[in-house]
Design an enzyme around this catalytic site. Structure first.
Site, PDB file in Angstrom:
ATOM      1  N   HIS A   1     -42.260   8.240  10.361  1.00 34.16           N
ATOM      2  CA  HIS A   1     -43.226   8.327   9.275  1.00 34.16           C
ATOM      3  C   HIS A   1     -44.558   7.695   9.648  1.00 34.16           C
ATOM      4  CE1 HIS A   1     -44.444   8.706   5.062  1.00 34.16           C
ATOM      5  NE2 HIS A   1     -44.932   7.488   5.149  1.00 34.16           N
TER       6      HIS A   1
ATOM      7  N   HIS B   1     -44.351  12.066  -0.448  1.00 36.43           N
ATOM      8  CA  HIS B   1     -43.441  11.012  -0.896  1.00 36.43           C
ATOM      9  C   HIS B   1     -42.132  11.692  -1.291  1.00 36.43           C
ATOM     10  CE1 HIS B   1     -43.652   6.617  -2.327  1.00 36.43           C
ATOM     11  NE2 HIS B   1     -44.027   6.686  -1.073  1.00 36.43           N
TER      12      HIS B   1
END
Length: 750
Positions: free
Chosen positions: A55, A104
């Site tokens: 990420h 998200h």
């Protein structure tokens, strides 16, 4: 007597460390030891594990993302490109716009409300950190089948989280998408975009220059929420029991974020900020390493000084916490009193936790011990870079050979249109968007269900120079198209967002993207990713719009089942005079209806094949980028000349759905005549097409403009009446269209 933690690490090289539990591979752990010349301390391991997570480090995507820079078109408008918190473009009259989209996804499955809410909060802080006032948000959402039990759990929470956070901040939500497909069961996509405004000479960057300058942590205190969020949730696949990972989901406080916005803007105006970084994924670890790496190379931090909500947090937890509403600033010592006074005015806690150095080391202490001593660039910039193997999926050729040509075509085209219009993907999203405030701050010119959101900019900032300028924004993506052909599917995502911006009369300027894919450790997924990034980079070059930044979201899969490859592309454009924006749909009676663009028999991945037959196969529509570019130039110039009263792009469901939605925009019917096969004319999803409604006297000038750009222009009919009439094919009252279009989502979720 306490022992220096770093010294002890050097003396105990064989002590076992929990690198695997933190998502780190053995070879990555060995690389950390090579960098440090010893094993890491537990705090150093915490930093490297989150900073080298997929990420945060883009370790599997970097080699492909470079194309966005190497193939980037020349752009005088680009002020800040990839590598910063958000891209910045010059929009004229001394103004700049900054925008970015991020994911998200995994947190929003685990805890839908907080996952989505903090997604909004995080992207807003990225915009704040560029020195801008956030002025609007958008969201691109993907869920499993609309009637699935898990969708009924996830979707309402996600929408509620986005609504709560954005509405509390006072930011209009001006557009986006809501898409349903079984492939997103267990892996919803929540991609949030924010746009902000600033003067072009007031850009702030994430850097820590000047030895002796102070490091200030301000905003909310640090708690146990979000610990490991970047590495645990966003850098691994989901398995059974994923909902038990709630502790790794951050908790948002939009009221603190609102104070933080106003506080930051006053700090910028007072010129007391040298460098600034928001605390998002990886928290203090990210902010300190990135600021130090981009500055004069070093930083000393006293971790004990970090304000805590939980006094029992260990140093590793403080470093990995992703508590929201926090910023880190670099401030000259002489400016500290003014900085603190402004924070106190806004009720924003602020604490000096360290100092910039030129040692080339990030050094942290805790209770008198040195617990971190690393070169910051090795964590922020020098993580592992993987050349992941990739190959075409085993069933790709069979999928492409399974064309929709053999599917039974409907005898009743009226019922076919109503079936599409009431299907979850095409149906009105008002049940969702009515929960968002689209008009707060009174600068929204166009918002959903318009093709793109449009905002006037002159009234957003105090002391603003009067201008008629506005900005337009759209996001688009189609997972089915990209599953059939990742290269073309990514280009079609950009083409549609580009077209939607142009449909308002705005000139497209720049691109942001959120690339949502399955596991990069699967060679078939990496082939999809490699092809999609190649296609998107080539399309940006062809259309003349640079990528300013974005986000890669991997591991969107449960076990071995990946989502459709889903690149979501956002495009920002500028319009010289918002009073000349082109409105959406059929805005009045007595207008001439034209179709701009060429229709071909293209049904691969189409909404008709999906809804009527549950079919996915063949190839997606052709992406003719030169035709797309010329069409946009026609629309922008037509808008500037005031030739077009209303418009609507053709996408899902083709001309049939576009006509119906254009009628629904203002409740105005239309009568049109088709020139070819009615089914192909109505339901093909050929790209590079737009419906326009013009005054009859403007026809010759618009037709000449289309001719100059070699854009096909077909007269279809006129607006008026209370029904959509396709001569000899169908007639549907607008009231029936509306009932069909607006009843689906309330019936499922209301």
């Amino acid at each position: 007597m306490t022992t220096d933690n770093v010294k002890r690490a050097g003396e105990t090289p064989d002590e076992a460390m929990p690198y695997a539990e933190l998502g780190m591979k053995l070879d990555e752990y060995d690389k950390v030891k090579d960098i440090l010349g010893r094993r890491p301390t537990s705090s150093e391991l915490a930093i490297y594990s989150v900073m080298w997570s997929e990420h945060c480090s883009y370790k599997s995507s970097k080699v492909h993302l470079k194309q966005f820079a190497t193939k980037a078109p020349a752009s005088e408008a680009l002020l800040v490109g990839m590598g910063e918190n958000a891209g910045v473009v010059d929009i004229g009259d001394g103004w700049a716009a900054t925008f970015k989209i991020e994911s998200h996804n995994h947190p929003s499955y685990v805890e839908p409300h907080q996952g989505a809410a903090t997604g909004v909060g995080g992207i807003v802080r990225d915009i704040m950190s560029m020195g801008a006032r956030p002025i609007a948000v958008m969201d691109a959402l993907r869920f499993g089948a609309a009637d699935a039990k898990d969708t009924r759990r996830v979707l309402p929470g996600v929408v509620e989280g986005i609504s709560h956070y954005g509405n509390c901040l006072g930011l209009p939500n001006i557009g986006g998408e809501v898409v349903f497909d079984p492939c997103y069961i267990g892996n919803p996509l929540v991609n949030a975009l924010c746009v902000g405004l600033l003067r072009k000479d007031q850009i702030k960057l994430a850097t820590a220059p000047g030895p002796g300058n102070k490091v200030v942590l301000f905003g909310a205190s640090t708690g146990p929420d979000g610990i490991g969020g970047a590495s645990v949730l966003a850098s691994a696949t989901f398995e059974d029991g994923s909902e038990a990972k709630r502790p790794a989901v951050q908790v948002g406080d939009p009221f603190m974020e609102k104070l933080l916005i106003e506080c930051c803007l006053e700090l910028y105006a007072a010129d007391v900020v040298v460098g600034i970084q928001d605390l998002g994924a990886a928290g203090v670890s990210c902010a300190t390493t990135e600021l130090a790496a981009k500055g004069t190379g070093g930083m000393d931090v006293t971790l004990d000084l970090v304000p805590l909500r939980d006094p029992n947090l260990r140093p590793e937890e403080i470093l990995m916490s992703e508590s929201q509403e926090r910023m880190m600033a670099v401030v000259r010592p002489s400016d500290i009193p003014a900085f603190m006074a402004i924070c106190q005015k806004w009720d924003v806690p602020a604490t000096v936790i360290g100092e910039v150095t030129d040692t080339g080391r990030l050094v942290m202490t805790w209770r008198g011990e040195v617990i971190v001593d690393i070169p910051p660039g090795t964590a922020a910039d020098d993580g592992p870079v993987y050349q992941r193997p990739f190959h075409e999926p085993a069933g790709q050729q069979a999928l492409n050979a399974d064309t929709p040509d053999s599917l039974e075509r409907p005898a009743d085209l009226k019922q076919a249109l109503l079936q599409l219009l009431g299907s979850p993907n095409v149906a009105s999203k008002e049940w969702v968007t009515s929960q968002y405030d689209r008009y707060v701050r009174s600068n929204t010119v166009l918002a959903q269900p318009a093709d793109a959101g449009v905002l006037r900019i002159s009234e957003h900032m105090e002391g603003a120079v009067e201008t008629k300028r506005g900005i337009a924004l759209a996001t688009d993506g189609n997972g089915r198209y990209t599953r059939l052909d990742p290269y073309t599917g990514a280009q079609l995502a950009l083409a549609e967002a580009f077209r939607n911006v142009a449909t308002t009369g705005a000139k497209p300027l720049a691109v942001t993207n959120c690339l949502n894919f399955g596991s990069p450790e699967d060679p078939e997924v990496m082939w999809q990713f490699a092809e999609a990034t190649r296609g998107l980079a080539d399309a940006c070059r062809a259309l003349g719009v640079p990528v300013t930044g974005g986000n890669v979201s991997f591991y969107n899969q449960t076990g071995s089942q990946a989502i459709h490859p889903t690149p979501v592309v956002g495009v920002l454009g500028v319009i010289d005079d918002v009073s000349k924006r082109i409105r959406s749909g059929f805005v009045a009676e007595g207008l001439k209806v034209l179709l701009l663009g060429e229709t071909k028999e293209e049904f691969g991945g189409s909404e008709w094949a999906h809804v009527a037959h549950g079919h996915l196969g063949g190839l997606p529509p052709e992406a003719d980028l030169e035709a797309e570019k010329q069409l946009a130039e026609v629309l922008v110039e037509a808008g500037r000349r005031g030739l077009v009263e209303g418009s609507h792009d053709l996408s899902d469901g083709g001309l049939a759905v576009a006509l119906a939605e254009a009628c629904l925009a203002q409740g105005v019917g239309a009568t049109v005549t088709l020139g070819g096969d009615p089914f192909v004319d109505l339901f093909s999803e050929s790209a590079s097409r737009v419906l326009v409604a013009i005054r009859p006297e403007a026809f010759e000038e618009l037709a000449a403009l289309c001719g100059d750009h070699e854009v096909p222009c077909y007269g279809l009919g006129t607006t008026g009446g209370d029904a959509l009439v396709v001569e000899g094919v169908l007639e549907i009252p607008v009231t029936e269209l509306r009932q069909t279009h607006e009843s689906t989502l309330p019936a499922l979720f209301g």
